[in-house]
Design a protein around this motif. Structure first.
Motif, PDB file in Angstrom:
ATOM      1  N   HIS A 173      57.820   0.928  -0.509  1.00  0.00           N
ATOM      2  CA  HIS A 173      56.983   0.280   0.495  1.00  0.00           C
ATOM      3  C   HIS A 173      56.096  -0.771  -0.166  1.00  0.00           C
ATOM      4  O   HIS A 173      55.528  -0.504  -1.228  1.00  0.00           O
TER       5      HIS A 173
ATOM      6  N   ASP B 264      52.604  -3.059  -0.390  1.00  0.00           N
ATOM      7  CA  ASP B 264      51.201  -2.856  -0.044  1.00  0.00           C
ATOM      8  C   ASP B 264      50.928  -3.509   1.308  1.00  0.00           C
ATOM      9  O   ASP B 264      51.784  -4.200   1.862  1.00  0.00           O
ATOM     10  N   ASP B 265      49.725  -3.343   1.820  1.00  0.00           N
ATOM     11  CA  ASP B 265      49.356  -3.907   3.128  1.00  0.00           C
ATOM     12  C   ASP B 265      49.560  -5.415   3.210  1.00  0.00           C
ATOM     13  O   ASP B 265      49.813  -5.953   4.282  1.00  0.00           O
ATOM     14  N   ASP B 266      49.454  -6.093   2.071  1.00  0.00           N
ATOM     15  CA  ASP B 266      49.627  -7.554   2.071  1.00  0.00           C
ATOM     16  C   ASP B 266      51.090  -7.972   1.889  1.00  0.00           C
ATOM     17  O   ASP B 266      51.403  -9.152   1.752  1.00  0.00           O
TER      18      ASP B 266
END
Length: 129
Positions: A112, A114-116
């Motif tokens: 996955h 990261d959020d960015d």
């Protein structure tokens, strides 16, 4: 051509773990063998080494969810394995010129960003092998 890897990347003496990124649903559809589109269009399956996998993920899959990372010992595909220089980066990558038998895959793990949307080290591959 000898793989440019450190001893810590070896599953067994002389054996290097190779990594392939696949969409989860595509891997789930595969039966005994996995034959991605690249095998038909380019003649081989793209793999990366432990050192290369984060850059590969960010170059081709940044921000994508639903990805799975396959780990395969190089000895399991040595008959079809070639180490070749990439045309767009100055590095040598493992290419497998044949279908991948599912029974030679030693690890299947989701990856996955990261959020960015960026895949950062350490990745789950640090816990493999």
């Amino acid at each position: 051509m000898t793989p440019p890897e450190a001893a810590s990347d070896r599953a067994e003496p002389g054996d290097v773990l190779l990594f392939h990124v696949v969409v989860e649903a595509e891997w789930a559809r595969a039966t005994d063998q996995y034959t991605p589109e690249s095998l038909a269009t380019e003649g081989f399956i793209h793999f990366s080494t432990r050192r290369q996998i984060a850059a590969t993920l960010n170059r081709f899959y940044a921000g994508r969810a639903g990805l799975t990372l396959l780990a395969v010992p190089s000895s399991a595909v040595e008959e079809f394995l070639r180490w070749e220089r990439a045309v767009d980066v100055d590095d040598v990558f493992p290419h497998v010129y044949g279908p991948l038998r599912k029974d030679v895959v030693v690890t299947v793990v989701p990856v996955h960003p990261d959020d960015d949307g960026v895949f950062r080290e350490p990745l789950v591959v640090d816990d493999i092998g």
